[in-house]
Design an enzyme around this catalytic site. Structure first.
Site, PDB file in Angstrom:
ATOM      1  N   HIS A   1       3.733  -6.734 -11.191  1.00 42.48           N
ATOM      2  CA  HIS A   1       3.076  -5.714 -10.363  1.00 42.48           C
ATOM      3  C   HIS A   1       2.050  -6.279  -9.378  1.00 42.48           C
ATOM      4  O   HIS A   1       2.052  -5.913  -8.211  1.00 42.48           O
ATOM      5  CB  HIS A   1       2.410  -4.713 -11.306  1.00 42.48           C
ATOM      6  CG  HIS A   1       1.846  -3.499 -10.645  1.00 42.48           C
ATOM      7  ND1 HIS A   1       2.596  -2.673  -9.821  1.00 42.48           N
ATOM      8  CD2 HIS A   1       0.607  -2.939 -10.698  1.00 42.48           C
ATOM      9  CE1 HIS A   1       1.842  -1.667  -9.402  1.00 42.48           C
ATOM     10  NE2 HIS A   1       0.635  -1.820  -9.907  1.00 42.48           N
TER      11      HIS A   1
ATOM     12  N   THR B   1       0.835  -1.210   0.000  1.00 45.11           N
ATOM     13  CA  THR B   1       0.000   0.000   0.000  1.00 45.11           C
ATOM     14  C   THR B   1       0.870   1.261   0.000  1.00 45.11           C
ATOM     15  O   THR B   1       0.627   2.205  -0.761  1.00 45.11           O
ATOM     16  CB  THR B   1      -0.910   0.020   1.249  1.00 45.11           C
ATOM     17  OG1 THR B   1      -1.760  -1.113   1.201  1.00 45.11           O
ATOM     18  CG2 THR B   1      -1.736   1.294   1.333  1.00 45.11           C
TER      19      THR B   1
ATOM     20  N   HIS C   1       3.222  -4.394 -14.705  1.00 47.15           N
ATOM     21  CA  HIS C   1       2.996  -2.959 -14.905  1.00 47.15           C
ATOM     22  C   HIS C   1       3.863  -2.537 -16.088  1.00 47.15           C
ATOM     23  O   HIS C   1       5.061  -2.843 -16.122  1.00 47.15           O
ATOM     24  CB  HIS C   1       3.372  -2.163 -13.659  1.00 47.15           C
ATOM     25  CG  HIS C   1       2.814  -0.770 -13.678  1.00 47.15           C
ATOM     26  ND1 HIS C   1       3.296   0.205 -14.525  1.00 47.15           N
ATOM     27  CD2 HIS C   1       1.801  -0.202 -12.997  1.00 47.15           C
ATOM     28  CE1 HIS C   1       2.605   1.317 -14.339  1.00 47.15           C
ATOM     29  NE2 HIS C   1       1.683   1.098 -13.413  1.00 47.15           N
TER      30      HIS C   1
ATOM     31  N   ARG D   1      -3.512  -2.849 -19.239  1.00 49.18           N
ATOM     32  CA  ARG D   1      -2.085  -3.038 -18.937  1.00 49.18           C
ATOM     33  C   ARG D   1      -1.426  -4.193 -19.663  1.00 49.18           C
ATOM     34  O   ARG D   1      -0.263  -4.121 -20.031  1.00 49.18           O
ATOM     35  CB  ARG D   1      -1.924  -3.285 -17.445  1.00 49.18           C
ATOM     36  CG  ARG D   1      -2.026  -2.033 -16.693  1.00 49.18           C
ATOM     37  CD  ARG D   1      -1.770  -2.265 -15.250  1.00 49.18           C
ATOM     38  NE  ARG D   1      -1.987  -0.983 -14.615  1.00 49.18           N
ATOM     39  CZ  ARG D   1      -2.064  -0.791 -13.328  1.00 49.18           C
ATOM     40  NH1 ARG D   1      -1.934  -1.822 -12.516  1.00 49.18           N
ATOM     41  NH2 ARG D   1      -2.255   0.402 -12.850  1.00 49.18           N
TER      42      ARG D   1
ATOM     43  N   GLU E   1      -6.758   6.855 -15.490  1.00 47.71           N
ATOM     44  CA  GLU E   1      -5.724   5.847 -15.782  1.00 47.71           C
ATOM     45  C   GLU E   1      -6.267   4.917 -16.861  1.00 47.71           C
ATOM     46  O   GLU E   1      -7.425   5.041 -17.280  1.00 47.71           O
ATOM     47  CB  GLU E   1      -5.360   5.082 -14.507  1.00 47.71           C
ATOM     48  CG  GLU E   1      -4.558   5.935 -13.537  1.00 47.71           C
ATOM     49  CD  GLU E   1      -4.073   5.177 -12.321  1.00 47.71           C
ATOM     50  OE1 GLU E   1      -3.567   4.054 -12.491  1.00 47.71           O
ATOM     51  OE2 GLU E   1      -4.205   5.699 -11.218  1.00 47.71           O
TER      52      GLU E   1
ATOM     53  N   GLN F   1       1.337   4.578  -6.099  1.00 48.67           N
ATOM     54  CA  GLN F   1       1.453   5.987  -6.480  1.00 48.67           C
ATOM     55  C   GLN F   1       0.118   6.543  -6.964  1.00 48.67           C
ATOM     56  O   GLN F   1      -0.355   7.575  -6.524  1.00 48.67           O
ATOM     57  CB  GLN F   1       2.466   6.139  -7.621  1.00 48.67           C
ATOM     58  CG  GLN F   1       3.889   5.880  -7.210  1.00 48.67           C
ATOM     59  CD  GLN F   1       4.836   6.004  -8.404  1.00 48.67           C
ATOM     60  OE1 GLN F   1       4.425   6.317  -9.511  1.00 48.67           O
ATOM     61  NE2 GLN F   1       6.094   5.761  -8.170  1.00 48.67           N
TER      62      GLN F   1
ATOM     63  N   GLY G   1      -3.557   5.931  -7.304  1.00 52.82           N
ATOM     64  CA  GLY G   1      -4.715   6.413  -6.579  1.00 52.82           C
ATOM     65  C   GLY G   1      -5.729   5.340  -6.291  1.00 52.82           C
ATOM     66  O   GLY G   1      -5.429   4.145  -6.330  1.00 52.82           O
TER      67      GLY G   1
END
Ligand code: SIN
Length: 521
Positions: free
Chosen positions: A349, A42, A242, A288, A114, A46, A48
């Site tokens: 990720h 957590t 990621h 992604r 995003e 970065q 949100g």
């Protein structure tokens, strides 16, 4: 001492569950293996957390989650998250933890975008959202009565009725969790911690891969412990990479948030060509898995070990105001993102799969719950929508707390007095060369054979090699005096084996599980 609830892990999922239960008067113990309770996945997030955009609705969010999940998200989980997101964020993050998310000049929340989101709906605290959340969460736990946080406690195994009580006939009863054995790193003793309910909130497993955005503690402990206890794990082949981490020998795959692309940054290859248009209609904001494979294919085609992210086009003022953490971190490596293209590569990720739970966090073992990344409600399907992981922790942490509080009468008394103290058998001191080599083997195997692109041959090799490694490490574990190093290695190898096995048995290419020789969906 017997706790009502023992929560393993102090990230957003564990903190939410623990806080809401303690507030209702239950005795709660939070264990974390870290010396500092902030240390969790957590803390490093970065981007949100999904909230609600102006033109937004639960139906639209649900559609986005299901689309990103590549057809196998659990619609029930997606509906719950989409419907409860706003209320859960309000109750836990804004009211209880008092988090100060970034606001615009008019004073309203500065919602960002995003990949694969239809609208701007993501709350953030500049580009260090996880840090703001985690610091506020731990400060809140510290002042909540009835709740104790113990740091430096390494959970080893979940104590279950069928595995750990002295009477063999207990195996005929439903498998039930009674607590955990945990290594207290201060006095090096294993403690038997008994509880009426155990909640796994141990986060992810990124360290099993050579390149990862995850912090050092992400060693797959929860998956391995649940597996050894006999819990069902699902969807473990859906390992999300990621697309953009900093490519630099000393940067440890520092994350370059997807929010950067959400604000207009563009991926380019070594010739300066913006290539994403060739791969997907949503270009740089495609899901992604698509962006990751596009980057890998550009890297192969251009014989370059990375591609580049053109952030400079956002303008210096905006970059400094919105992405100060990324700016300063890159500057440490002599990359000025206000002028230079940023070299980036994909890295492991997030695990979309995990310990199977129902919609109240219940695993297939009675009194054992799981929440956050270690759990699998099916929300993410084959590919997670950005900025839903913190949200999932809050929504399902809240649901577990409510469920437990409303079912106290079902918490049957268990034969806790039959649980023996831990019996240590290993006597040898740890050989650091073996630890080092076993980790190197595991990470390379996972990266090369069970990475972003898989084939039958690669997976077969992974299975054979991981099986041998697992046997060696089990022997090593039994012979060696217990230490965090050997506990983590054992868990990591077990988790790697589970991922490889799930990937091997699923011949269909879907979302984050991409097989070159797979059946297309
Ligand atoms: C990011 O900031 O790109 C990560 C956000 C996420 O994984 O949801």
């Amino acid at each position: 001492m017997m706790w009502d609830v023992l929560v393993i892990g102090s990230g957003i999922a564990g903190a939410t569950t623990a806080y809401l239960l303690a507030k209702q008067g239950f005795s709660v113990l939070v264990l974390t293996k870290a010396e500092n309770p902030h240390e969790s996945n957590t803390y490093y997030a970065q981007g949100g957390i999904v909230y609600k955009g102006p033109e937004d609705s639960p139906e639209l969010l649900m559609e986005d989650i299901l689309r990103a999940g590549a057809g196998i998200s659990n619609p029930e989980a997606a509906k719950i998250v989409a419907t409860e997101a706003e209320e859960a964020v309000n109750e836990v993050l804004l009211q209880a933890f008092g988090i100060d998310f970034s606001r615009n000049d008019e004073g309203s929340f500065d919602l960002t975008e995003e990949g694969a989101h239809s609208v701007r709906r993501i709350l953030h605290a500049l580009d260090s959202t996880g840090k703001a959340i985690e610091e506020a969460a731990i400060a809140t736990l510290r002042r909540t009565s009835g709740l104790e946080v113990r740091c430096g406690y390494h959970a080893i195994d979940i104590i279950t009725l069928d595995h750990h009580t002295r009477y063999p006939h207990r195996m005929y009863l439903p498998p039930t969790a009674l607590g955990v054995y945990a290594l207290n790193q201060k006095n090096k003793r294993v403690e038997r911690l008994l509880a009426k309910n155990v909640v796994l909130a141990t986060g992810g497993m990124g360290q099993i891969y050579l390149h990862t955005t995850n912090p050092p503690g992400a060693t797959g402990d929860g998956y391995a412990m649940a597996y050894r206890a006999g819990a069902r794990l699902i969807n473990m082949e859906y390992t999300q990479f990621h697309p953009t981490t900093l490519f630099h020998p000393r940067a440890n795959n520092f994350l370059i948030s997807e929010a950067v692309r959400g604000e207009g940054a563009v991926l380019v290859n070594k010739y300066g060509e913006a290539f994403m248009g060739r791969y997907h209609d949503h270009k740089d904001l495609a899901p992604r898995d698509v962006v990751t494979r596009a980057i890998l294919s550009e890297m192969y085609a251009t014989h370059e070990p990375c591609v580049y992210l053109d952030i400079a086009r956002l303008g210096r003022e905006k970059i400094l105001a919105r992405f100060p953490t990324i700016y300063h971190k890159c500057l440490e490596y002599k990359i000025d993102i206000t002028t230079d293209p940023v070299p980036v590569v994909p890295a492991y990720h997030f695990s979309c799969g995990g310990v199977y739970t129902d919609m109240y966090g219940q695993t297939t073992i009675q009194r054992l719950f799981a929440v956050g990344e270690v759990a699998c409600t099916g929300l993410h399907g084959a590919n997670r929508l950005a900025s839903t992981s913190l949200l999932e922790g809050v929504v399902f942490g809240r649901r577990i707390a409510r469920y437990l509080a409303s079912t106290v009468s079902l918490w049957k008394h268990q034969p806790y007095d039959e649980v023996p103290e831990w019996l240590e058998t290993g006597t040898e001191t740890i050989d650091p060369a073996l630890i080092y080599q076993d980790w190197a083997l595991l990470r390379n195997m996972m990266w090369n054979y069970v990475g972003a692109v898989r084939t039958k041959k690669r997976l077969k090799r992974a299975l054979v090699d991981l099986k041998n490694l697992r046997e060696d490490v089990e022997d090593f574990y039994r012979d060696t005096k217990l230490s965090p190093e050997i506990i983590e290695l054992r868990n990591a190898v077990q988790t790697g084996f589970i991922v490889a096995h799930h990937a091997w048995t699923n011949r269909e290419s879907r979302g984050a599980h991409y097989r070159l020789d797979g059946e297309e969906t």
